[in-house]
Design a protein around this motif. Structure first.
Motif, mmCIF file in Angstrom:
data_model
loop_
_atom_site.group_PDB
_atom_site.id
_atom_site.type_symbol
_atom_site.label_atom_id
_atom_site.label_comp_id
_atom_site.label_asym_id
_atom_site.label_seq_id
_atom_site.Cartn_x
_atom_site.Cartn_y
_atom_site.Cartn_z
ATOM 1 N N LYS A 52 9.729 26.041 -22.661
ATOM 2 C CA LYS A 52 8.883 24.902 -22.970
ATOM 3 C C LYS A 52 7.912 24.685 -21.803
ATOM 4 N N LEU A 53 6.642 24.513 -22.146
ATOM 5 C CA LEU A 53 5.608 24.280 -21.140
ATOM 6 C C LEU A 53 5.301 22.794 -20.988
ATOM 7 N N PHE A 54 5.523 22.015 -22.034
ATOM 8 C CA PHE A 54 5.311 20.574 -22.007
ATOM 9 C C PHE A 54 6.613 19.881 -22.428
ATOM 10 N N VAL A 55 6.871 18.720 -21.837
ATOM 11 C CA VAL A 55 8.092 17.966 -22.145
ATOM 12 C C VAL A 55 8.008 17.475 -23.589
ATOM 13 N N PRO A 56 8.954 17.868 -24.444
ATOM 14 C CA PRO A 56 8.893 17.462 -25.853
ATOM 15 C C PRO A 56 8.921 15.947 -26.001
ATOM 16 N N GLY A 57 7.991 15.385 -26.793
ATOM 17 C CA GLY A 57 7.951 13.971 -27.116
ATOM 18 C C GLY A 57 7.488 13.063 -26.006
ATOM 19 N N ALA A 58 7.097 13.610 -24.858
ATOM 20 C CA ALA A 58 6.687 12.755 -23.741
ATOM 21 C C ALA A 58 5.338 12.121 -24.018
ATOM 22 N N GLN A 59 5.223 10.828 -23.716
ATOM 23 C CA GLN A 59 3.983 10.093 -23.839
ATOM 24 C C GLN A 59 3.722 9.338 -22.528
ATOM 25 N N PRO A 60 2.685 9.651 -21.763
ATOM 26 C CA PRO A 60 1.693 10.677 -22.071
ATOM 27 C C PRO A 60 2.244 12.093 -21.879
ATOM 28 N N THR A 61 1.432 13.096 -22.239
ATOM 29 C CA THR A 61 1.846 14.494 -22.152
ATOM 30 C C THR A 61 2.204 14.862 -20.717
ATOM 31 N N GLN A 62 3.317 15.571 -20.560
ATOM 32 C CA GLN A 62 3.780 15.979 -19.235
ATOM 33 C C GLN A 62 4.137 17.465 -19.226
ATOM 34 N N LEU A 63 3.867 18.109 -18.094
ATOM 35 C CA LEU A 63 4.244 19.511 -17.919
ATOM 36 C C LEU A 63 5.710 19.608 -17.513
ATOM 37 N N THR A 64 6.382 20.627 -17.990
ATOM 38 C CA THR A 64 7.719 20.959 -17.481
ATOM 39 C C THR A 64 7.561 21.717 -16.169
ATOM 40 N N ASP A 65 8.654 21.983 -15.494
ATOM 41 C CA ASP A 65 8.591 22.779 -14.263
ATOM 42 C C ASP A 65 8.021 24.157 -14.556
ATOM 43 N N GLU A 66 8.467 24.733 -15.682
ATOM 44 C CA GLU A 66 7.934 26.048 -16.073
ATOM 45 C C GLU A 66 6.430 25.955 -16.371
ATOM 46 N N GLY A 67 6.013 24.830 -16.973
ATOM 47 C CA GLY A 67 4.596 24.643 -17.273
ATOM 48 C C GLY A 67 3.758 24.561 -16.013
ATOM 49 N N ARG A 68 4.259 23.849 -14.976
ATOM 50 C CA ARG A 68 3.519 23.759 -13.716
ATOM 51 C C ARG A 68 3.412 25.132 -13.045
ATOM 52 N N GLU A 69 4.495 25.895 -13.135
ATOM 53 C CA GLU A 69 4.469 27.237 -12.555
ATOM 54 C C GLU A 69 3.461 28.122 -13.289
#
Length: 306
Positions: A52-69
């Motif tokens: 997952k690159l973005f945290v599911p259901g997060a408002q506002p949209t957030q990157l996961t650790d893998e997404g930031r990498e």
């Protein structure tokens, strides 16, 4: 090649847009694509990478650790791709910059240049006559249509045509009925100062308002034409001469091509003729050695019989 480098750069750019905006709708708008298409692309990218690159259901949209990498790695991949694209992209041709002084009409030559050399931009700029030589020596223009004389030190110039001087008077002036005028006819006239060619318009304004006369090149009289003024040719005043000038040490192929256009060479001969003129002295020297006759052909050697 790493797994990320095998991913289409366009998809990585779309991911980076969302990661920077942290808003799918704004990112889609900046990319000029639909939000739905952008969402599907990100989902496909997550499925392909298995994370997952973005945290599911997060408002506002957030990157996961893998997404930031991935964001850092994607930026590096995109930067390398753009660097390669710039290196492989052919350089745009440098423009030919041509200046002209007041009264010179260049539309014919610019039209021919555009037809003959559509891939080479021609930048044309109007210059004050007082600035014509300085613009050439400072390299602000490559060539310039100038009024002679100029300092010929280090300059090449091709005289193009001569301009007849004219006298400009009010429409009701007695000289308006003349076909031609001599200086003796102006003995009692108040002559406006036209030594500054760039200020001719003001001098003609004075003639219109206060009378008198002004002597100017024909093209400038046409350029500043007014209904309340007329102009007549002068017989005993030297003509002015217009020339095409450029620094002698900057005679490039483009300069040669423009010379060909101005001199009216055909499209086929515009550059070839310029080259031929350079080699003409060598050809003449060769002809001189042979007295104008072709060199005799060598006779083949006889074979000796056995």
């Amino acid at each position: 090649m790493s797994r990320l480098e095998s991913i289409d750069v366009v998809r990585l750019r779309w991911f980076v847009a969302v990661a920077q905006e942290l808003h799918f709708a704004r990112a889609a708008n900046s990319l000029h694509i639909s939000r739905q298409k952008l969402s599907h692309t990100v989902i496909d990218l997550e499925n392909e990478l298995g994370t997952k690159l973005f945290v599911p259901g997060a408002q506002p949209t957030q990157l996961t650790d893998e997404g930031r990498e991935l964001l850092e790695q994607a930026r590096e991949i995109i930067a390398r791709a753009e660097s390669v694209a710039r290196r492989d992209e052919p350089e745009a041709p440098a423009p030919l910059r041509v200046g002209f002084v007041p009264g010179v009409t260049v539309s014919k030559w610019t039209r021919i240049w555009a037809e003959r050399f559509p891939d080479v931009p021609l930048e044309v700029s109007a210059l004050a006559q007082a600035d014509q030589e300085a613009a050439l020596r400072a390299g602000r223009v490559d060539m310039c249509f100038v009024r002679l004389p100029i300092d010929r030190e280090g300059m090449s110039a091709i005289p193009l045509y001569r301009e007849v001087p004219v006298v400009v008077v009010q429409k009701e002036h007695p000289l308006s009925v003349f076909d031609e005028v001599r200086m003796a006819d102006l003995a009692d006239e108040r002559l406006q100062d036209t030594s500054d060619v760039d200020a001719v318009g003001g001098a003609l304004e004075l003639v219109a308002a206060a009378g008198g006369a002004a002597i100017v090149p024909h093209s400038l009289a046409r350029l500043h034409h007014r209904r309340d003024l007329v102009y007549r040719p002068m017989l005993d005043i030297p003509d002015t001469e217009v020339a095409l000038a450029w620094p002698a040490d900057r005679t490039t192929d483009l300069v040669e091509d423009f010379i060909g256009v101005v001199r009216g060479r055909s499209e086929r001969s515009s550059r070839g003729q310029a080259r031929a003129e350079k080699t003409e002295p060598r050809k003449k020297a060769a002809v001189k050695k042979t007295g104008g006759r072709p060199a005799p052909a060598k006779k083949p050697a006889r074979r000796r019989g056995r």
